[in-house]
Scaffold this active site. Sequence first.
Site, PDB file in Angstrom:
ATOM      1  N   TYR A 142      79.492  13.291 -22.859  1.00  0.00           N
ATOM      2  CA  TYR A 142      78.320  13.134 -22.292  1.00  0.00           C
ATOM      3  C   TYR A 142      77.624  11.963 -21.939  1.00  0.00           C
ATOM      4  O   TYR A 142      76.640  11.816 -21.297  1.00  0.00           O
ATOM      5  CB  TYR A 142      77.204  13.948 -23.416  1.00  0.00           C
ATOM      6  CG  TYR A 142      77.292  15.692 -23.085  1.00  0.00           C
ATOM      7  CD1 TYR A 142      76.520  16.142 -22.312  1.00  0.00           C
ATOM      8  CD2 TYR A 142      78.131  16.412 -23.872  1.00  0.00           C
ATOM      9  CE1 TYR A 142      76.512  17.506 -22.301  1.00  0.00           C
ATOM     10  CE2 TYR A 142      78.297  17.726 -23.777  1.00  0.00           C
ATOM     11  CZ  TYR A 142      77.496  18.084 -22.954  1.00  0.00           C
ATOM     12  OH  TYR A 142      77.427  19.511 -22.710  1.00  0.00           O
TER      13      TYR A 142
ATOM     14  N   ASP B 257      79.372  21.697 -30.896  1.00  0.00           N
ATOM     15  CA  ASP B 257      80.861  22.091 -30.710  1.00  0.00           C
ATOM     16  C   ASP B 257      81.375  21.040 -29.755  1.00  0.00           C
ATOM     17  O   ASP B 257      82.566  21.357 -29.252  1.00  0.00           O
ATOM     18  CB  ASP B 257      80.766  23.442 -30.178  1.00  0.00           C
ATOM     19  CG  ASP B 257      80.300  23.880 -28.650  1.00  0.00           C
ATOM     20  OD1 ASP B 257      79.632  23.001 -28.213  1.00  0.00           O
ATOM     21  OD2 ASP B 257      80.588  24.794 -27.813  1.00  0.00           O
TER      22      ASP B 257
END
Length: 442
Positions: A265, A172
Amino acid sequence: MMKQSYSIVIAGGGSTFTPGIVLMLLDNLNDFPIRQLKLYDNDEERQNKIAGACEIFIKEKAPHIQFLATTDPKEAFSDVDFVMAHIRVGKYAMRELDEKIPLKYGVVGQETCGPGGLAYGMRSIGGVIELIDFMEMYSPDAWMLNYSNPAAIVAEATRRLRPNSKVLNICDMPIGIEDRMAQILGLSSRKEMTVRYYGLNHFGWWTSIRDKDGNDLMPAIQKHVREFGYVPKAEHEQTEASWSATFEKARDVYQLDPKTLPNTYLQYYFYPDDMVKKSNPEYTRANEVMDGREKFIFGECEKVVKAQSSADSQITIDDHASYIVDLARALAFNTGERMLLIVENNGTVENFDPTAMVEVPCLVGNNGPEPITVGKIPQFQKGLMEQQVSVEKLVVEAWIEKSYQKLWQAIILSKTVPNARTAKLILDDLIEVNRDYWPTLS
């Protein structure tokens, strides 16, 4: 003509995300009809806290849906069309150790990145494979929609260990970032955008974003990200401090390749020292979740059960998770939905390992995903991805072969770890706390 209705089991029924997902499914019944909804977890006490409230939601909003919460695999996986899997082996207590042990040595302590993510992966592999086996034993025609973390390692494990299984791995995080892009552009939905993206899970880049008329939206987003990161100028929703910092940090991550737009990330790999510096080794993200969302959701579920009504409940529909319905609908109704999925490369990225599990746009129909060709990627991204995919493959090999050596190699190969000595110290500590979850390594 009435659409067929479907039977679903949510594996990880005791998750704090389950109530919001159940409400989301109930809110989308016109698009994806459901005849039966089951929760499955191996922790009966935890699941019961969630299931009581979910049963009331269903009775109030769609009483025709049969509901069951069970710890019996046969009950859970029989007569289902879809398994929606979001398990966390070891729960938040083990996540806390995943984060705190690396931080003790000055290394990134994060749920899916660095040594903590590899430790989590070593726990998740067996749990996800067990779910696949239950599905194939009791409902062999079903699809598993897996969004259990760490998705990259889990996807590689399913490729190696269950290559013919009907499993789709999805994350997600790109969806959450695309929601923010849409806000930045003033669009009503990310679905107004057509994107091109490539990478590994939690390790990728957008190369093209256009509207449905083909107009290039990248320059406007890039201009905003240069100044604000992925933070819309008017932040409508309350965002936790740690997530706000992540979206702001995209400014720095973006500078490494201003022609693209990065997954957030990447901050853990490009700026590991910054991530360690802002972390509290005594109170990590796991502690925030346990003291925040976990207490809140369990408290709200208890309130719903006590009142036998959701009227005063503050649990909200997880609209963010509607991608799960999109994926299920695409498989069930052959919609050809374009979605980012984690699939075997097999030439999709031309100059990259064909066996790597890459995250790319796919067209999804009732036969599964059809990846959209990416072509050749630049040397910078290729080099980064080759290192990271080797980490993921070594973790899976370590699990299969019960190899201490390969897991040590995986940890030192992570860009978050400074040297082999530190990698070994972290590994030895992780082995000690994971004795109940990992294979015995030698």
